[in-house]
Design a protein around this motif. Structure first.
Motif, PDB file in Angstrom:
ATOM      1  N   UNK A 124       0.747  -1.255  -0.213  1.00 64.81           N
ATOM      2  CA  UNK A 124       0.148  -0.044   0.124  1.00 64.81           C
ATOM      3  C   UNK A 124       0.953   1.314  -0.097  1.00 64.81           C
ATOM      4  N   UNK A 125       0.329   2.420  -0.530  1.00 62.92           N
ATOM      5  CA  UNK A 125       1.008   3.545  -0.512  1.00 62.92           C
ATOM      6  C   UNK A 125       1.269   3.981   0.878  1.00 62.92           C
ATOM      7  N   UNK A 126       0.263   4.214   1.724  1.00 71.68           N
ATOM      8  CA  UNK A 126       0.613   4.665   3.129  1.00 71.68           C
ATOM      9  C   UNK A 126      -0.097   3.699   4.008  1.00 71.68           C
ATOM     10  N   UNK A 127       0.085   4.048   5.321  1.00 68.10           N
ATOM     11  CA  UNK A 127      -0.337   3.175   6.442  1.00 68.10           C
ATOM     12  C   UNK A 127      -0.737   4.147   7.864  1.00 68.10           C
ATOM     13  N   UNK A 128      -1.529   3.435   8.656  1.00 67.18           N
ATOM     14  CA  UNK A 128      -2.261   4.331   9.643  1.00 67.18           C
ATOM     15  C   UNK A 128      -0.958   4.585  10.701  1.00 67.18           C
ATOM     16  N   UNK A 129      -0.113   3.501  10.796  1.00 69.49           N
ATOM     17  CA  UNK A 129       0.955   3.471  11.884  1.00 69.49           C
ATOM     18  C   UNK A 129       2.037   2.863  11.219  1.00 69.49           C
ATOM     19  N   UNK A 147      14.284   8.904   7.517  1.00 75.02           N
ATOM     20  CA  UNK A 147      13.084   9.609   8.232  1.00 75.02           C
ATOM     21  C   UNK A 147      12.285  10.112   6.775  1.00 75.02           C
ATOM     22  N   UNK A 148      12.743  10.677   5.910  1.00 71.29           N
ATOM     23  CA  UNK A 148      11.968  10.789   4.467  1.00 71.29           C
ATOM     24  C   UNK A 148      11.148   9.642   3.913  1.00 71.29           C
ATOM     25  N   UNK A 149      11.993   8.501   4.130  1.00 68.69           N
ATOM     26  CA  UNK A 149      11.057   7.240   3.676  1.00 68.69           C
ATOM     27  C   UNK A 149       9.903   6.905   4.564  1.00 68.69           C
ATOM     28  N   UNK A 150      10.307   6.703   5.948  1.00 68.70           N
ATOM     29  CA  UNK A 150       9.223   6.431   6.970  1.00 68.70           C
ATOM     30  C   UNK A 150       8.080   7.348   7.082  1.00 68.70           C
ATOM     31  N   UNK A 151       8.555   8.622   6.768  1.00 69.54           N
ATOM     32  CA  UNK A 151       7.527   9.723   6.739  1.00 69.54           C
ATOM     33  C   UNK A 151       6.474   9.592   5.294  1.00 69.54           C
ATOM     34  N   UNK A 152       7.177   9.313   4.510  1.00 69.33           N
ATOM     35  CA  UNK A 152       6.337   9.148   3.257  1.00 69.33           C
ATOM     36  C   UNK A 152       5.349   8.076   3.175  1.00 69.33           C
ATOM     37  N   UNK A 153       5.337   7.079   4.077  1.00 69.30           N
ATOM     38  CA  UNK A 153       4.551   6.067   4.171  1.00 69.30           C
ATOM     39  C   UNK A 153       3.348   6.106   5.332  1.00 69.30           C
ATOM     40  N   UNK A 154       3.315   7.331   5.846  1.00 74.91           N
ATOM     41  CA  UNK A 154       2.624   7.517   7.167  1.00 74.91           C
ATOM     42  C   UNK A 154       1.350   8.222   6.540  1.00 74.91           C
ATOM     43  N   UNK A 155       0.182   7.622   6.535  1.00 79.98           N
ATOM     44  CA  UNK A 155      -1.178   8.192   6.096  1.00 79.98           C
ATOM     45  C   UNK A 155      -1.532   9.445   6.582  1.00 79.98           C
ATOM     46  N   UNK A 156      -2.456  10.311   5.834  1.00 78.90           N
ATOM     47  CA  UNK A 156      -3.016  11.333   6.789  1.00 78.90           C
ATOM     48  C   UNK A 156      -3.808  11.153   7.699  1.00 78.90           C
ATOM     49  N   UNK A 157      -3.562  11.791   9.025  1.00 74.90           N
ATOM     50  CA  UNK A 157      -4.170  11.300  10.274  1.00 74.90           C
ATOM     51  C   UNK A 157      -3.327  10.177  10.933  1.00 74.90           C
ATOM     52  N   UNK A 158      -2.269   9.607  10.211  1.00 69.67           N
ATOM     53  CA  UNK A 158      -1.440   8.456  10.976  1.00 69.67           C
ATOM     54  C   UNK A 158      -0.338   9.000  11.377  1.00 69.67           C
ATOM     55  N   UNK A 265      19.889   6.471  34.643  1.00 65.99           N
ATOM     56  CA  UNK A 265      20.532   6.969  32.962  1.00 65.99           C
ATOM     57  C   UNK A 265      19.364   6.667  31.940  1.00 65.99           C
ATOM     58  N   UNK A 266      19.452   7.472  30.960  1.00 59.79           N
ATOM     59  CA  UNK A 266      18.486   7.429  29.878  1.00 59.79           C
ATOM     60  C   UNK A 266      18.878   6.013  29.045  1.00 59.79           C
ATOM     61  N   UNK A 267      18.471   4.894  29.135  1.00 59.21           N
ATOM     62  CA  UNK A 267      18.573   3.948  28.381  1.00 59.21           C
ATOM     63  C   UNK A 267      17.816   3.727  27.380  1.00 59.21           C
ATOM     64  N   UNK A 268      16.587   3.917  27.117  1.00 59.20           N
ATOM     65  CA  UNK A 268      15.780   3.845  25.740  1.00 59.20           C
ATOM     66  C   UNK A 268      14.875   5.265  25.718  1.00 59.20           C
ATOM     67  N   UNK A 269      14.515   5.318  24.618  1.00 59.00           N
ATOM     68  CA  UNK A 269      13.670   6.334  24.062  1.00 59.00           C
ATOM     69  C   UNK A 269      12.339   5.842  23.309  1.00 59.00           C
ATOM     70  N   UNK A 270      11.359   6.724  23.329  1.00 55.80           N
ATOM     71  CA  UNK A 270      10.327   6.168  22.425  1.00 55.80           C
ATOM     72  C   UNK A 270       9.782   7.833  21.823  1.00 55.80           C
ATOM     73  N   UNK A 271       9.083   7.741  20.567  1.00 56.55           N
ATOM     74  CA  UNK A 271       8.545   8.947  20.102  1.00 56.55           C
ATOM     75  C   UNK A 271       7.479   8.639  19.361  1.00 56.55           C
ATOM     76  N   UNK A 272       6.585   9.495  19.073  1.00 56.06           N
ATOM     77  CA  UNK A 272       5.501   9.655  18.324  1.00 56.06           C
ATOM     78  C   UNK A 272       5.232  10.825  17.381  1.00 56.06           C
ATOM     79  N   UNK A 273       5.092  10.618  15.929  1.00 52.51           N
ATOM     80  CA  UNK A 273       5.171  11.642  15.042  1.00 52.51           C
ATOM     81  C   UNK A 273       4.061  11.572  14.171  1.00 52.51           C
ATOM     82  N   UNK A 274       3.230  12.632  13.983  1.00 51.23           N
ATOM     83  CA  UNK A 274       2.147  12.462  13.191  1.00 51.23           C
ATOM     84  C   UNK A 274       1.876  13.222  12.013  1.00 51.23           C
ATOM     85  N   UNK A 275       1.175  12.798  11.218  1.00 53.05           N
ATOM     86  CA  UNK A 275       0.744  13.510   9.826  1.00 53.05           C
ATOM     87  C   UNK A 275      -0.597  14.120   9.997  1.00 53.05           C
ATOM     88  N   UNK A 276      -0.894  15.348   9.778  1.00 51.67           N
ATOM     89  CA  UNK A 276      -2.243  15.945   9.962  1.00 51.67           C
ATOM     90  C   UNK A 276      -2.961  15.236   9.030  1.00 51.67           C
TER      91      UNK A 276
END
Length: 278
Positions: A124-129, A147-158, A265-276
């Motif tokens: 598919x062209x894009x994904x919710x997550x 990052x460009x590759x991953x972002x290009x696969x995020x659907x609007x609202x995902x 110590x900071x041993x792990x991290x997590x993040x969430x970034x969305x597309x409007x």
């Protein structure tokens, strides 16, 4: 002439290393595929909480290795999961697991592809997550292109979700996790030539050269933002999945952490970034 760097040596060495280690990982206690077939969930509790309900969602897992996390999201209700990895043996193992647990290709599909070629390989062209699990980013030569590759696969609202080992851990020594031994702002690749693997350090292996890069947290976040996604959160965690330092002790949910009374110590991290949404 292309201005793209030639990462072929990096890619092929890493592919040979991972291909050889797939059967070792599949047979290991760490991955415990028998328990997985019996219903074991491999998603970390904090990932479940941060991602939330995936019911009815389409989820793409980049660098999925043997697909256990991918299939765990399907078990948690995702309408369709797609796992992508550049190792053909890993993908074959993932497909076998899906068949073993009765998840058909209409709900779980696995593809062999370099992560940078993902838009050309996934169904598919894009994904919710778009999900990248733990232990993936260090293997990437170019975090900006990723990052460009991953972002290009995020659907609007995902959204894109990343859970990863904290890059700060690369600078600290093994013995106590407090001695600074390495440069945090390291631009050159980290080249390793050692037998074995993280599930069995004594395993006899042949393809032992691998390349990694310690991307800074600033570069990771900036690259994702520059790719057009909006950062929702960045969480740093004082626990980890693996014994990164000798002094770590067991904590909650099977994680490892620093002993009580020692600096966290900071041993792990997590993040969430969305597309409007469109």
């Amino acid at each position: 002439m292309s201005n793209e760097p030639d990462w072929s040596q990096w890619r092929e060495a890493n592919r040979a290393m991972w291909d050889e280690r797939v059967p070792i990982h599949a047979a290991s206690e760490m991955y415990d595929q028998d328990a997985f077939r019996d219903g074991k969930n491999t998603i970390c509790p904090f990932e479940e909480e941060e991602i939330g309900d995936v019911t009815g969602k389409r989820l793409l897992h980049l660098q999925c290795h043997m697909g256990q996390d991918t299939l765990s999201w399907a078990r948690r209700g995702a309408a369709k999961v797609v796992g992508l990895d550049f190792s053909a043996p890993a993908i074959a193992t993932a497909q076998g697991l899906a068949e073993d647990i009765g998840i058909g290709r209409d709900r779980a599909e696995f593809v062999v592809s370099d992560v940078y070629q993902a838009p050309l390989a996934v169904p598919d062209a894009d994904y919710d997550i778009v999900y990248t699990g733990i232990g993936a980013l260090d293997w990437l030569p170019d975090i900006w292109k990723w990052a460009e590759t991953a972002a290009s696969l995020v659907a609007p609202g995902g959204f894109l979700y990343v859970a990863e080992f904290h890059p700060f851990t690369h600078v600290l020594g093994w013995e106590n996790g407090t001695e600074i031994l390495e440069d945090y702002f390291k631009s050159e690749p980290m080249v390793t030539d050692a037998p074995g693997t993280y599930t069995d350090f004594e395993a006899r292996t042949v393809n032992n050269v691998s390349f990694e890069r310690a991307h800074t947290l600033g570069d990771i976040v900036t690259a994702i933002s520059a790719a057009g996604l909006r950062l929702e959160f960045l969480h740093e965690h004082d626990f980890t999945l693996f014994r990164r330092f000798a002094g770590l002790v067991p904590g909650e949910h099977g994680f490892l952490t620093t002993p009580q009374g020692k600096p966290n110590l900071p041993l792990m991290f997590s993040l969430k970034a969305s597309r409007p949404a469109a």
